[in-house]
Design an enzyme around this catalytic site. Structure first.
Site: not given
Length: 380
Positions: A56, A59, A111, A220
């Site tokens: 993720s 993202k 997320s 992130k």
């Protein structure tokens, strides 16, 4: 200073070695990197150029593409395809409506995979087209070892990046005030304003790094069975910012180790490096001769500041090397890239910038050229 070389293009060569001052310690990540984002200098790395799945952390690019290409006030209608995305998810329902800007908080704070698909379909028209936008942007930024096949980071055969590429993408994203605002928001209730067809959702920032590192401001987390535990973090202390990437932490300790790896690298960076201004804006660095000009020479100046992280030892060895032609032809304009200055350490170029004439120099008229020609004989 080297002289006598005519140059036509500038080449920016960023140092990609991995200097170590003291021991960073054993990292758990399969690939990792620590960079200073203004210079993009690599301060530490392990397989930083190796292609790896990145979960993720994907993202980061999803968010910046949406911010740059979408209208955050747009109303997104959730498709059946988005609603069926696997956990971690916001549990969006088919036909549910949310503001695009609100979905970005869902994307980055918790997320949510369904939010990523809804964003991609709205901004790109389809998941496939949105992923092409992501890959194209990455390559424009120089992240050429990156390819996106999903907007949420779920595993796919042709979905990969490198620690260095993710650092490069993150450095770009952190230049966007909206992106910084989103990733540092502790909690958010959406929709943020009344919207017919919307359902209410409570969001909490799940980035534990914000509480584990002094000066932390992002970015992130990520996890898949193929990628392992992944994390991209950023922090700032004084006048220096750092970005750390750790990909491929596996095992029971990986969930915490992804943070620890980045923290260990950053503490190493903050302890051993300082920012130094090697070239300043408007700094006069050289003089160049002019042929057939109303003036015989002109001073050369830099038009940007070069700030570079260095250790105390490196600062004693770093040099400036100027490459320029022996002479340039009039007329001379202030936007002429007349020479280049390289910041050099141990025969490696850390950073480069053009040098420009301090002022315009006009060409001699025909009569003035004739007078100068005959004057040269009398001078002899």
């Amino acid at each position: 200073m080297r002289k006598g070389f005519t140059i036509s293009v500038i080449v920016l060569i960023l140092m990609s070695s991995t200097p170590v001052i003291g021991k960073v310690g054993q990292l758990g990540a399969k690939g990792a990197v620590l960079i200073e984002p203004e210079s993009m200098r690599v301060l530490y790395g392990i397989k930083e150029q190796e292609r790896l799945p990145m979960a993720s952390t994907t993202k980061i690019m999803t968010a910046i593409i949406a911010i740059e290409n979408g209208n955050l006030e747009d109303v997104v209608t959730v498709s059946a395809n988005a609603a069926k995305a696997p956990p971690v998810d916001l549990k969006l329902k088919t036909g549910e409506k949310q503001y695009l800007g609100d979905l970005l908080y869902s994307l980055m704070l918790q997320s949510h995979n369904d939010s990523a698909v809804a964003i991609a379909e709205h901004v790109g028209g389809s998941v496939e087209d949105f992923c092409e936008m992501m890959t194209k942007k990455a390559h424009e930024l120089g992240a050429v070892n990156t390819k996106f096949q999903t907007p949420n980071g779920l595993d796919a055969d042709e979905h990969y990046s490198t620690p260095y590429d993710l650092a490069l993408i993150s450095a770009y994203a952190l230049q966007n005030p909206k992106f910084i605002e989103i990733i540092n928001t502790p909690n958010m209730n959406i929709p943020t304003k009344p919207l017919e067809g919307a359902r209410k959702h409570e969001l909490q920032n799940k980035n534990g790094f914000l509480h584990r590192m002094s000066g932390a401001n992002g970015i992130k987390t990520g996890f898949t069975s193929k990628a392992g535990y992944c994390f991209v973090g950023s922090a700032k202390r004084g006048d220096m910012s750092l970005i750390g990437v750790a990909l491929g932490n596996f095992g029971s300790e990986g969930k915490e180790r992804k943070y620890t790896d980045v923290k260990v690298m950053m503490e190493h960076g903050f302890s051993n490096y300082k920012m130094y201004t090697l070239v300043d804006n408007e700094q006069i660095l050289e003089t160049i001769d002019i042929k057939n000009g109303k003036e015989e020479n002109v001073k050369l100046i830099a038009k940007e500041r070069l700030n570079i992280p260095l250790t105390n030892e490196e600062m004693q060895k770093v040099t400036l090397s100027i490459t320029k032609p022996d002479i340039i032809e009039a007329p001379v304009t202030e936007d002429l890239q007349a020479a280049r200055v390289d910041v050099v350490l141990d025969e490696q170029i850390l950073k480069s910038t053009w040098l420009y004439p301090e002022k315009e120099v006009k060409e001699l008229s025909i009569l003035e050229k004739i007078k100068k020609y005959f004057r040269s004989f009398s001078d002899n």
